[in-house]
Design an enzyme around this catalytic site. Structure first.
Site, short mmCIF file in Angstrom:
data_model
loop_
_atom_site.label_atom_id
_atom_site.label_comp_id
_atom_site.label_asym_id
_atom_site.label_seq_id
_atom_site.Cartn_x
_atom_site.Cartn_y
_atom_site.Cartn_z
N LYS A 19 -2.23 -1.53 -3.84
CA LYS A 19 -3.08 -0.34 -3.77
C LYS A 19 -2.23 0.91 -3.82
CE LYS A 19 -6.00 1.93 -0.44
NZ LYS A 19 -6.48 1.92 0.91
N LYS B 57 0.86 -1.19 0.00
CA LYS B 57 0.00 0.00 0.00
C LYS B 57 0.89 1.23 0.00
CE LYS B 57 -3.55 2.42 2.58
NZ LYS B 57 -4.51 2.33 3.68
C1 PBG Z 1 -7.09 3.66 5.50
C2 PBG Z 1 -7.56 3.36 4.13
C3 PBG Z 1 -7.43 4.24 3.07
C4 PBG Z 1 -8.06 3.65 1.99
C5 PBG Z 1 -8.55 2.40 2.39
N1 PBG Z 1 -8.22 2.24 3.73
C6 PBG Z 1 -6.86 5.61 3.00
C7 PBG Z 1 -5.56 5.92 3.58
O1 PBG Z 1 -4.70 5.04 3.74
O2 PBG Z 1 -5.37 7.09 3.90
C8 PBG Z 1 -8.16 4.31 0.65
C9 PBG Z 1 -9.18 3.80 -0.28
C10 PBG Z 1 -9.54 4.74 -1.37
O3 PBG Z 1 -8.94 5.81 -1.60
O4 PBG Z 1 -10.51 4.41 -2.08
N2 PBG Z 1 -6.78 2.65 6.34
#
Ligand code: PBG
Length: 310
Positions: free
Chosen positions: A234, A180
């Protein structure tokens, strides 16, 4: 006849946002067409998923601001918004899978995924992992089928797996947000869960540098060794090379999260007349399949399923 890949509704996971209150739908301005739903109206979304052939939904709560604290204790309340939503959906539509996010950002007053250090310069790994374990346990107890740690702490997959086994939740699967990235594509999501305005600083001390791909492979390797059943890359579109490398290297179920900013880009392009929404959505989803994705988390899931089903 010669197509190497095909799209199917079972490739899709539909992320849904939960609002506090009753009989409510709250549109999200930066995600046109996406709303937060109150618990009593979420079961209808789950029915929609089932009828379209979408096997799984992912739940994200917008915690009332008064319940956000530095220590994120609302994350461990077995009657919090997400646990109430899980129970309501499992009662109404048990055949739809429920995936839940394990991370503290919907519950912290500072918008970070973990507990901050005293100097507030970074999140503290181990105290955060201890909370994530308890958070995963209450989600599993409420009926989650898959828990998905999205926090990027080290060692959390192993800790969550051991705790799930010890508590008898042997059938609950783990989808690790393994690779991520610290991305600018998460903005609309942070609006949806109400953390954008709260977030102090950025998440670069725990999310990955977009410059790295070798690190992604090491993160995936660790999460699999710790007991992850499936992994995720992601964001999606800008990281298809990472997705392909992960799938080629490990051959395990590998999901892509086509994140909020990607959804917003397609919607903006369609609204500006720069492209046809339906065609953009299907071409993008096919790109994920071609790169090796087992499935895709996308806010376009119901639209895509309708288009695929014809
Ligand atoms: C946070 C989380 C995020 C997303 C999913 N879980 C955002 C972040 O890490 O700030 C993002 C998903 C999206 O942008 O659609 N745990």
């Amino acid at each position: 006849m010669l197509a190497e890949h095909r799209l199917h509704p079972s490739d899709l996971v539909w992320p849904l946002f939960i609002a506090d209150g009753k009989d409510g739908e709250e549109p999200i301005a930066s995600l046109p067409g996406v709303s937060r739903w109150t618990v009593d109206r979420l079961a209808d979304r789950a029915r929609e998923a089932r009828d379209l052939g979408i096997p799984c939904i992912a739940l994200f709560p917008n915690t009332p601001n008064g319940l956000r604290t530095d220590d994120a204790r609302e994350a461990l309340n077995p009657d919090n918004l997400i646990c109430r939503a899980i129970r309501a959906i499992k009662d109404a539509v048990p055949e739809v899978g429920i995936l839940t996010d394990v991370a503290l950002d919907p519950y912290t007053s500072h918008g970070h995924d973990g507990l901050l250090s005293h100097d507030a310069r970074s999140v503290t790994n181990d105290p955060t992992v201890a909370m994530l374990v308890d958070q995963a346990l209450i989600q599993a107890a409420a009926g989650a089928d898959i828990v998905a740690p999205s926090d990027m702490m080290d060692g959390r997959v192993g800790a969550i797996r051991s705790a799930l086994e010890a508590e008898g939740h042997c059938d609950v699967a783990i989808m690790a947000y393994a690779a991520k990235y610290a991305s600018a594509f998460y903005g609309p999501f942070r609006d949806a869960v109400g953390s954008r305005g709260l977030l102090k600083g950025d998440k670069r001390t725990y999310q990955m540098d977009p410059a790295n791909v070798g690190e992604a492979l090491r993160e995936v390797e660790l999460d699999l060794a710790e007991g992850a059943d499936m992994v995720m890359v992601k964001p999606g579109l800008a990281y298809l090379d990472v997705l392909a490398r992960v799938k080629d290297t490990f051959g395990v179920p590998t999901f892509a999260y086509s994140v909020s900013g990607e959804y917003a880009m397609i919607e903006a392009a369609a609204a500006a007349g720069a492209g046809d929404r339906d065609a953009l959505v299907l071409e993008t989803l096919m790109a994920f399949k071609r790169a090796g994705a087992t499935g895709v988390l996308t806010y376009h899931a119901p639209l895509a399923a309708r288009l695929i089903n014809g």
